[in-house]
Design a protein around this motif. Structure first.
Motif, PDB file in Angstrom:
ATOM      1  N   GLY A  51     -34.457   3.789 -23.428  1.00  0.00           N
ATOM      2  CA  GLY A  51     -33.237   4.266 -22.780  1.00  0.00           C
ATOM      3  C   GLY A  51     -33.419   5.615 -22.125  1.00  0.00           C
ATOM      4  N   VAL A  52     -34.053   6.535 -22.838  1.00  0.00           N
ATOM      5  CA  VAL A  52     -34.322   7.863 -22.273  1.00  0.00           C
ATOM      6  C   VAL A  52     -35.232   7.741 -21.055  1.00  0.00           C
ATOM      7  N   THR A  53     -36.234   6.882 -21.149  1.00  0.00           N
ATOM      8  CA  THR A  53     -37.151   6.672 -20.032  1.00  0.00           C
ATOM      9  C   THR A  53     -36.417   6.149 -18.810  1.00  0.00           C
ATOM     10  N   THR A  54     -35.498   5.214 -19.013  1.00  0.00           N
ATOM     11  CA  THR A  54     -34.756   4.641 -17.900  1.00  0.00           C
ATOM     12  C   THR A  54     -33.897   5.693 -17.201  1.00  0.00           C
ATOM     13  N   VAL A  55     -33.251   6.538 -17.971  1.00  0.00           N
ATOM     14  CA  VAL A  55     -32.400   7.583 -17.373  1.00  0.00           C
ATOM     15  C   VAL A  55     -33.243   8.604 -16.609  1.00  0.00           C
ATOM     16  N   ILE A  56     -34.320   9.070 -17.223  1.00  0.00           N
ATOM     17  CA  ILE A  56     -35.179  10.061 -16.560  1.00  0.00           C
ATOM     18  C   ILE A  56     -35.815   9.464 -15.312  1.00  0.00           C
ATOM     19  N   ALA A  57     -36.292   8.217 -15.405  1.00  0.00           N
ATOM     20  CA  ALA A  57     -36.922   7.568 -14.251  1.00  0.00           C
ATOM     21  C   ALA A  57     -35.923   7.371 -13.117  1.00  0.00           C
ATOM     22  N   ALA A  58     -34.666   7.085 -13.445  1.00  0.00           N
ATOM     23  CA  ALA A  58     -33.652   6.922 -12.405  1.00  0.00           C
ATOM     24  C   ALA A  58     -33.409   8.237 -11.676  1.00  0.00           C
ATOM     25  N   VAL A  59     -33.350   9.329 -12.412  1.00  0.00           N
ATOM     26  CA  VAL A  59     -33.143  10.644 -11.781  1.00  0.00           C
ATOM     27  C   VAL A  59     -34.330  11.001 -10.892  1.00  0.00           C
ATOM     28  N   VAL A  60     -35.538  10.786 -11.389  1.00  0.00           N
ATOM     29  CA  VAL A  60     -36.735  11.089 -10.597  1.00  0.00           C
ATOM     30  C   VAL A  60     -36.797  10.190  -9.366  1.00  0.00           C
ATOM     31  N   PHE A  61     -36.440   8.913  -9.535  1.00  0.00           N
ATOM     32  CA  PHE A  61     -36.456   7.994  -8.392  1.00  0.00           C
ATOM     33  C   PHE A  61     -35.452   8.412  -7.321  1.00  0.00           C
ATOM     34  N   ILE A  62     -34.278   8.849  -7.719  1.00  0.00           N
ATOM     35  CA  ILE A  62     -33.280   9.294  -6.742  1.00  0.00           C
ATOM     36  C   ILE A  62     -33.816  10.481  -5.942  1.00  0.00           C
ATOM     37  N   ILE A  63     -34.482  11.396  -6.617  1.00  0.00           N
ATOM     38  CA  ILE A  63     -35.074  12.540  -5.919  1.00  0.00           C
ATOM     39  C   ILE A  63     -36.157  12.074  -4.950  1.00  0.00           C
ATOM     40  N   VAL A  64     -37.046  11.184  -5.410  1.00  0.00           N
ATOM     41  CA  VAL A  64     -38.111  10.665  -4.546  1.00  0.00           C
ATOM     42  C   VAL A  64     -37.519   9.916  -3.357  1.00  0.00           C
ATOM     43  N   TYR A  65     -36.485   9.128  -3.607  1.00  0.00           N
ATOM     44  CA  TYR A  65     -35.848   8.355  -2.532  1.00  0.00           C
ATOM     45  C   TYR A  65     -35.280   9.279  -1.446  1.00  0.00           C
ATOM     46  N   PHE A  66     -34.555  10.308  -1.857  1.00  0.00           N
ATOM     47  CA  PHE A  66     -33.968  11.214  -0.864  1.00  0.00           C
ATOM     48  C   PHE A  66     -35.028  12.021  -0.131  1.00  0.00           C
ATOM     49  N   VAL A  67     -36.096  12.387  -0.794  1.00  0.00           N
ATOM     50  CA  VAL A  67     -37.192  13.099  -0.114  1.00  0.00           C
ATOM     51  C   VAL A  67     -37.853  12.178   0.908  1.00  0.00           C
ATOM     52  N   ALA A  68     -38.061  10.912   0.541  1.00  0.00           N
ATOM     53  CA  ALA A  68     -38.687   9.963   1.469  1.00  0.00           C
ATOM     54  C   ALA A  68     -37.773   9.641   2.645  1.00  0.00           C
ATOM     55  N   GLU A  69     -36.482   9.467   2.385  1.00  0.00           N
ATOM     56  CA  GLU A  69     -35.537   9.142   3.457  1.00  0.00           C
ATOM     57  C   GLU A  69     -35.269  10.326   4.377  1.00  0.00           C
ATOM     58  N   ALA A  70     -35.373  11.534   3.849  1.00  0.00           N
ATOM     59  CA  ALA A  70     -35.155  12.718   4.681  1.00  0.00           C
ATOM     60  C   ALA A  70     -36.324  12.967   5.631  1.00  0.00           C
ATOM     61  N   GLY A  71     -37.457  12.356   5.336  1.00  0.00           N
ATOM     62  CA  GLY A  71     -38.618  12.527   6.200  1.00  0.00           C
ATOM     63  C   GLY A  71     -39.425  13.770   5.898  1.00  0.00           C
ATOM     64  N   TRP A  72     -39.170  14.394   4.769  1.00  0.00           N
ATOM     65  CA  TRP A  72     -39.932  15.594   4.413  1.00  0.00           C
ATOM     66  C   TRP A  72     -41.387  15.254   4.135  1.00  0.00           C
ATOM     67  N   ILE A  73     -41.612  14.056   3.626  1.00  0.00           N
ATOM     68  CA  ILE A  73     -42.973  13.566   3.381  1.00  0.00           C
ATOM     69  C   ILE A  73     -43.118  12.255   4.133  1.00  0.00           C
ATOM     70  N   ASN A  74     -44.153  12.152   4.938  1.00  0.00           N
ATOM     71  CA  ASN A  74     -44.361  10.956   5.718  1.00  0.00           C
ATOM     72  C   ASN A  74     -45.816  10.533   5.570  1.00  0.00           C
ATOM     73  N   PHE A  75     -46.028   9.327   5.056  1.00  0.00           N
ATOM     74  CA  PHE A  75     -47.377   8.831   4.855  1.00  0.00           C
ATOM     75  C   PHE A  75     -47.820   7.877   5.970  1.00  0.00           C
ATOM     76  N   ARG A  76     -46.949   7.648   6.937  1.00  0.00           N
ATOM     77  CA  ARG A  76     -47.275   6.741   8.017  1.00  0.00           C
ATOM     78  C   ARG A  76     -48.091   7.465   9.078  1.00  0.00           C
ATOM     79  N   VAL A  77     -49.093   6.768   9.575  1.00  0.00           N
ATOM     80  CA  VAL A  77     -49.952   7.335  10.621  1.00  0.00           C
ATOM     81  C   VAL A  77     -49.347   6.934  11.959  1.00  0.00           C
ATOM     82  N   GLU A  78     -49.108   7.907  12.789  1.00  0.00           N
ATOM     83  CA  GLU A  78     -48.537   7.634  14.112  1.00  0.00           C
ATOM     84  C   GLU A  78     -49.665   7.299  15.078  1.00  0.00           C
TER      85      GLU A  78
END
Length: 80
Positions: free
Chosen positions: A51-78
């Protein structure tokens, strides 16, 4: 991030967090029975840790998701 890549990222984050949470609160038993490992935890409380793992992983995933969607980190090669 699509739903497949989002699910895979969440699963990877969940497993990493689980391995960090597993040692929390583990204590060896005072009296070890014959045939049991002396290092085995007395009460591992695995459902609590899941249960603790699920809650912590959800918080970390939300942070990763917003960082990826904001475009701050981009792994795609143009292509040029």
């Amino acid at each position: 991030m699509g739903w497949i890549s989002g699910t895979l990222v969440y699963v990877i984050i969940w497993w990493l967090v689980l391995f960090m949470v597993l040692p929390w609160g583990n204590r060896p038993p005072d009296l070890v029975g014959e045939g049991h490992a002396t290092s085995a935890p007395e009460n591992p409380r695995l459902w609590y840790k899941v249960g603790v793992t699920t809650v912590i992983a959800a918080v970390v995933f939300i942070i990763v998701y917003f960082v990826a969607e904001a475009g701050w980190i981009n792994f795609r090669v143009e292509q040029k």
